[in-house]
Motif scaffolding. Structure first.
Motif, mmCIF file in Angstrom:
data_model
loop_
_atom_site.group_PDB
_atom_site.id
_atom_site.type_symbol
_atom_site.label_atom_id
_atom_site.label_comp_id
_atom_site.label_asym_id
_atom_site.label_seq_id
_atom_site.Cartn_x
_atom_site.Cartn_y
_atom_site.Cartn_z
ATOM 1 N N TYR A 29 0.790 -1.304 -0.061
ATOM 2 C CA TYR A 29 0.006 -0.014 -0.029
ATOM 3 C C TYR A 29 0.834 1.285 -0.062
ATOM 4 O O TYR A 29 0.245 2.304 0.415
ATOM 5 C CB TYR A 29 -0.877 0.084 1.282
ATOM 6 C CG TYR A 29 -1.800 -1.124 1.337
ATOM 7 C CD1 TYR A 29 -3.048 -0.948 0.541
ATOM 8 C CD2 TYR A 29 -1.521 -2.235 2.143
ATOM 9 C CE1 TYR A 29 -3.691 -2.333 0.475
ATOM 10 C CE2 TYR A 29 -2.433 -3.154 2.069
ATOM 11 C CZ TYR A 29 -3.642 -3.498 1.469
ATOM 12 O OH TYR A 29 -4.229 -4.508 1.347
ATOM 13 N N ARG A 30 2.118 1.059 -0.348
ATOM 14 C CA ARG A 30 3.148 2.101 -0.534
ATOM 15 C C ARG A 30 3.627 2.376 -1.470
ATOM 16 O O ARG A 30 4.955 3.078 -1.823
ATOM 17 C CB ARG A 30 4.055 2.106 0.860
ATOM 18 C CG ARG A 30 3.680 1.503 2.146
ATOM 19 C CD ARG A 30 4.751 1.509 3.169
ATOM 20 N NE ARG A 30 5.186 2.486 3.459
ATOM 21 C CZ ARG A 30 5.014 3.370 4.371
ATOM 22 N NH1 ARG A 30 3.868 3.136 5.189
ATOM 23 N NH2 ARG A 30 5.853 4.466 4.996
ATOM 24 N N THR A 31 3.030 2.271 -2.803
ATOM 25 C CA THR A 31 3.426 2.333 -3.998
ATOM 26 C C THR A 31 3.188 3.820 -4.369
ATOM 27 O O THR A 31 2.349 4.554 -4.075
ATOM 28 C CB THR A 31 3.056 1.526 -5.154
ATOM 29 O OG1 THR A 31 1.343 1.503 -5.127
ATOM 30 C CG2 THR A 31 2.991 -0.181 -4.555
ATOM 31 N N PRO A 32 3.802 4.325 -5.687
ATOM 32 C CA PRO A 32 3.425 5.672 -6.146
ATOM 33 C C PRO A 32 1.958 5.787 -6.671
ATOM 34 O O PRO A 32 1.510 6.890 -6.286
ATOM 35 C CB PRO A 32 4.414 5.714 -7.445
ATOM 36 C CG PRO A 32 5.430 5.026 -6.998
ATOM 37 C CD PRO A 32 4.901 3.550 -6.347
ATOM 38 N N GLN A 33 1.437 4.517 -6.917
ATOM 39 C CA GLN A 33 -0.013 4.654 -7.335
ATOM 40 C C GLN A 33 -0.871 4.868 -6.055
ATOM 41 O O GLN A 33 -1.944 5.457 -6.073
ATOM 42 C CB GLN A 33 -0.484 3.323 -7.882
ATOM 43 C CG GLN A 33 0.258 2.921 -9.327
ATOM 44 C CD GLN A 33 1.702 2.813 -9.400
ATOM 45 O OE1 GLN A 33 2.188 2.304 -8.239
ATOM 46 N NE2 GLN A 33 2.163 3.066 -10.347
ATOM 47 N N TRP A 34 -0.609 4.043 -4.927
ATOM 48 C CA TRP A 34 -1.330 4.144 -3.551
ATOM 49 C C TRP A 34 -0.985 5.888 -3.196
ATOM 50 O O TRP A 34 -1.832 6.341 -2.646
ATOM 51 C CB TRP A 34 -0.985 3.198 -2.531
ATOM 52 C CG TRP A 34 -1.570 2.011 -2.875
ATOM 53 C CD1 TRP A 34 -1.186 0.880 -3.375
ATOM 54 C CD2 TRP A 34 -3.013 1.769 -2.210
ATOM 55 N NE1 TRP A 34 -2.259 -0.183 -3.460
ATOM 56 C CE2 TRP A 34 -3.103 0.520 -2.697
ATOM 57 C CE3 TRP A 34 -3.990 2.453 -1.634
ATOM 58 C CZ2 TRP A 34 -4.506 -0.177 -2.425
ATOM 59 C CZ3 TRP A 34 -5.111 1.699 -1.355
ATOM 60 C CH2 TRP A 34 -5.487 0.469 -1.814
ATOM 61 N N LEU A 35 0.195 6.340 -3.429
ATOM 62 C CA LEU A 35 0.489 7.645 -3.054
ATOM 63 C C LEU A 35 -0.412 8.481 -3.611
ATOM 64 O O LEU A 35 -0.944 9.407 -2.774
ATOM 65 C CB LEU A 35 1.937 7.806 -3.300
ATOM 66 C CG LEU A 35 2.487 9.247 -2.740
ATOM 67 C CD1 LEU A 35 2.222 9.723 -1.595
ATOM 68 C CD2 LEU A 35 3.875 9.419 -3.174
ATOM 69 N N ALA A 36 -0.571 8.318 -4.798
ATOM 70 C CA ALA A 36 -1.548 9.390 -5.723
ATOM 71 C C ALA A 36 -2.804 9.318 -5.018
ATOM 72 O O ALA A 36 -3.758 10.442 -4.857
ATOM 73 C CB ALA A 36 -1.478 8.937 -7.122
ATOM 74 N N LYS A 37 -3.436 7.915 -4.757
ATOM 75 C CA LYS A 37 -4.707 7.885 -4.005
ATOM 76 C C LYS A 37 -4.885 8.576 -2.623
ATOM 77 O O LYS A 37 -5.743 9.226 -2.443
ATOM 78 C CB LYS A 37 -4.991 6.276 -3.970
ATOM 79 C CG LYS A 37 -6.406 6.091 -3.429
ATOM 80 C CD LYS A 37 -6.694 4.584 -3.446
ATOM 81 C CE LYS A 37 -8.044 4.211 -2.722
ATOM 82 N NZ LYS A 37 -8.451 2.744 -2.911
#
Length: 209
Positions: A29-37
């Motif tokens: 849950y700590r990927t760039p995609q999750w960060l954007a979320k």
């Protein structure tokens, strides 16, 4: 349901034991995609101050992880997070100080500390300039309000005209006051210099008497 539980439910992420949640959240849950979320949730949901604090801290912590994995990190989402943090500096100044570690040598700090320090330095420099300009504007307004009783009005106005950061405001005061020819003549040499400099820089200044 407490505020953290509501946040986890909305984001569809695990709550864990609830302690240090933003630091303990699993790597998936700590990927760039999750960060954007998370950043989108921070910006577009009507969350409480507490929830926004947690979200911003989570965003910074994930950015720090990304910098740890790659110090030359150039993910656009990281710049977006830092821009939002800068814009909301007053809300998160304690968080910023935590990550900036201003009294510690950089080699003993977080990977993201140098970026947070740049942000902090920029904000404080702009704040000092704004405070100085605001004080100068207040002084001029006081002089304007007491025009007939204030023999120092032209002195203060001259100082403002000679300061590049205050010229626009000073010129506005001249326009608003509708100064007569005799009064304008006292400022003529400075106004000419400003006009010549503006022409050199190809900037048009419109002064209406």
């Amino acid at each position: 349901m407490n505020e953290l539980e509501k946040l986890c439910q909305d984001l569809k992420v695990p709550l864990g034991n609830g302690q240090d949640w933003e630091y303990e959240l699993a790597n998936e849950y700590r990927t760039p995609q999750w960060l954007a979320k998370y950043l989108s949730a921070y910006l577009h949901n009507n969350y409480s101050t507490f929830q926004k604090h947690i979200l911003m801290n989570l965003c910074i912590d994930i950015c720090n992880d990304l910098f740890t994995a790659n110090p030359n990190q150039n993910q656009p989402i990281i710049h977006q997070v830092l821009n939002v943090l800068y814009n909301d500096y007053a809300k998160h100044w304690q968080l910023i100080d935590y990550w900036a570690l201003p009294d510690e040598p950089l080699e003993d700090c977080f990977e993201i500390t140098s970026e947070i320090r740049k942000l902090r330095q920029k904000y404080l420099a702009n704040a000092h300039e704004w405070l100085a300009l605001n004080q100068a504007q207040q002084n001029l307004l006081i002089a304007k309000q007491n025009f007939r009783q204030c023999p120092d009005f032209f002195i203060q106005l001259q100082i403002a005209l000679n300061s590049s950061s205050q010229q626009t405001y000073a010129l506005t005061l001249i326009h608003d006051d509708g100064l007569n020819d005799d009064q304008l003549s006292q400022l003529l040499s400075t106004l000419i210099n400003i006009a010549l400099e503006a022409m050199t820089n190809k900037v048009l200044l419109h002064i209406k008497y």
